[in-house]
Scaffold this motif. Sequence first.
Motif, PDB file in Angstrom:
ATOM      1  N   LYS A 189       0.538  10.194   6.969  1.00 43.25           N
ATOM      2  CA  LYS A 189       1.353   9.320   6.369  1.00 43.25           C
ATOM      3  C   LYS A 189      -0.258   9.076   5.667  1.00 43.25           C
ATOM      4  O   LYS A 189      -0.447   8.884   5.746  1.00 43.25           O
ATOM      5  CB  LYS A 189       1.922   8.352   6.878  1.00 43.25           C
ATOM      6  CG  LYS A 189       3.320   8.594   7.743  1.00 43.25           C
ATOM      7  CD  LYS A 189       4.455   7.898   8.221  1.00 43.25           C
ATOM      8  CE  LYS A 189       5.242   8.073   9.009  1.00 43.25           C
ATOM      9  NZ  LYS A 189       6.220   7.110   9.152  1.00 43.25           N
ATOM     10  N   ILE A 190      -0.039   8.835   4.283  1.00 44.63           N
ATOM     11  CA  ILE A 190      -0.980   8.599   3.148  1.00 44.63           C
ATOM     12  C   ILE A 190      -0.316   7.710   3.194  1.00 44.63           C
ATOM     13  O   ILE A 190       0.568   6.871   2.161  1.00 44.63           O
ATOM     14  CB  ILE A 190      -1.295   9.548   1.588  1.00 44.63           C
ATOM     15  CG1 ILE A 190      -1.218  10.886   2.436  1.00 44.63           C
ATOM     16  CG2 ILE A 190      -2.542   9.055   1.047  1.00 44.63           C
ATOM     17  CD1 ILE A 190      -1.558  12.239   0.880  1.00 44.63           C
ATOM     18  N   PRO A 191      -1.295   5.827   2.909  1.00 45.11           N
ATOM     19  CA  PRO A 191      -1.250   4.833   2.599  1.00 45.11           C
ATOM     20  C   PRO A 191      -1.258   4.541   0.669  1.00 45.11           C
ATOM     21  O   PRO A 191      -2.324   5.519   0.416  1.00 45.11           O
ATOM     22  CB  PRO A 191      -2.649   3.896   3.165  1.00 45.11           C
ATOM     23  CG  PRO A 191      -3.618   5.206   3.789  1.00 45.11           C
ATOM     24  CD  PRO A 191      -3.005   6.423   3.755  1.00 45.11           C
ATOM     25  N   THR A 192      -0.730   4.241   0.910  1.00 51.33           N
ATOM     26  CA  THR A 192      -0.179   3.678  -0.676  1.00 51.33           C
ATOM     27  C   THR A 192      -1.202   2.467  -1.416  1.00 51.33           C
ATOM     28  O   THR A 192      -1.634   1.664  -0.740  1.00 51.33           O
ATOM     29  CB  THR A 192       0.976   3.156  -1.021  1.00 51.33           C
ATOM     30  OG1 THR A 192       0.978   2.192  -1.095  1.00 51.33           O
ATOM     31  CG2 THR A 192       1.911   5.176  -0.744  1.00 51.33           C
ATOM     32  N   MET A 193      -1.506   2.723  -2.482  1.00 52.83           N
ATOM     33  CA  MET A 193      -3.079   1.361  -2.537  1.00 52.83           C
ATOM     34  C   MET A 193      -1.764   0.302  -3.048  1.00 52.83           C
ATOM     35  O   MET A 193      -0.821   0.653  -4.181  1.00 52.83           O
ATOM     36  CB  MET A 193      -3.801   2.252  -4.434  1.00 52.83           C
ATOM     37  CG  MET A 193      -4.783   1.197  -4.425  1.00 52.83           C
ATOM     38  SD  MET A 193      -6.342   1.585  -3.676  1.00 52.83           S
ATOM     39  CE  MET A 193      -7.376   0.608  -4.705  1.00 52.83           C
ATOM     40  N   PRO A 194      -1.884  -0.959  -2.891  1.00 57.26           N
ATOM     41  CA  PRO A 194      -1.702  -1.938  -3.084  1.00 57.26           C
ATOM     42  C   PRO A 194      -1.780  -1.714  -5.006  1.00 57.26           C
ATOM     43  O   PRO A 194      -2.164  -1.748  -4.938  1.00 57.26           O
ATOM     44  CB  PRO A 194      -1.960  -3.003  -2.354  1.00 57.26           C
ATOM     45  CG  PRO A 194      -3.385  -3.054  -1.412  1.00 57.26           C
ATOM     46  CD  PRO A 194      -2.980  -1.516  -2.163  1.00 57.26           C
ATOM     47  N   GLN A 195      -0.785  -2.980  -5.114  1.00 54.99           N
ATOM     48  CA  GLN A 195      -0.770  -3.030  -6.970  1.00 54.99           C
ATOM     49  C   GLN A 195      -0.989  -4.735  -6.824  1.00 54.99           C
ATOM     50  O   GLN A 195      -1.678  -5.340  -6.689  1.00 54.99           O
ATOM     51  CB  GLN A 195       0.897  -3.642  -7.276  1.00 54.99           C
ATOM     52  CG  GLN A 195       1.240  -2.271  -6.996  1.00 54.99           C
ATOM     53  CD  GLN A 195       1.133  -0.921  -8.095  1.00 54.99           C
ATOM     54  OE1 GLN A 195       0.054  -1.650  -8.974  1.00 54.99           O
ATOM     55  NE2 GLN A 195       0.942   0.441  -7.745  1.00 54.99           N
TER      56      GLN A 195
END
Length: 104
Positions: free
Chosen positions: A5-11
């Motif tokens: 699972k690739i972590p997503t960049m927070p906005q």
Amino acid sequence: MFQPKIPTMPQPSGLVTPPAVVQPTTITPGTPAPAPAAAPEPSRPVVQLTPGTAVALVGASTAVVLVVGTVLVSLLLAVAVSSASVAVCAVVLRSLIAPNAKRR
């Protein structure tokens, strides 16, 4: 389950302000501070060996040497007894296995 699972960049949560710029200040020379008075160095206590303390020191070091020697000799004896018992077990196993090999 086994796929990574690739972590997503927070906005960003709002407007980001740049860091504030620090302006250099000038140093104005004032009156020089008086030199501190030299404090006397504290004298270290001198150890004096009296005959009684020398005898106690020799006695304590002798006791330490005897205890360490006893521990080392007992460890060596334990290794010797263990190796002798392993050798006896090897001889017994060899004598038990040898007659079976001759019968075949």
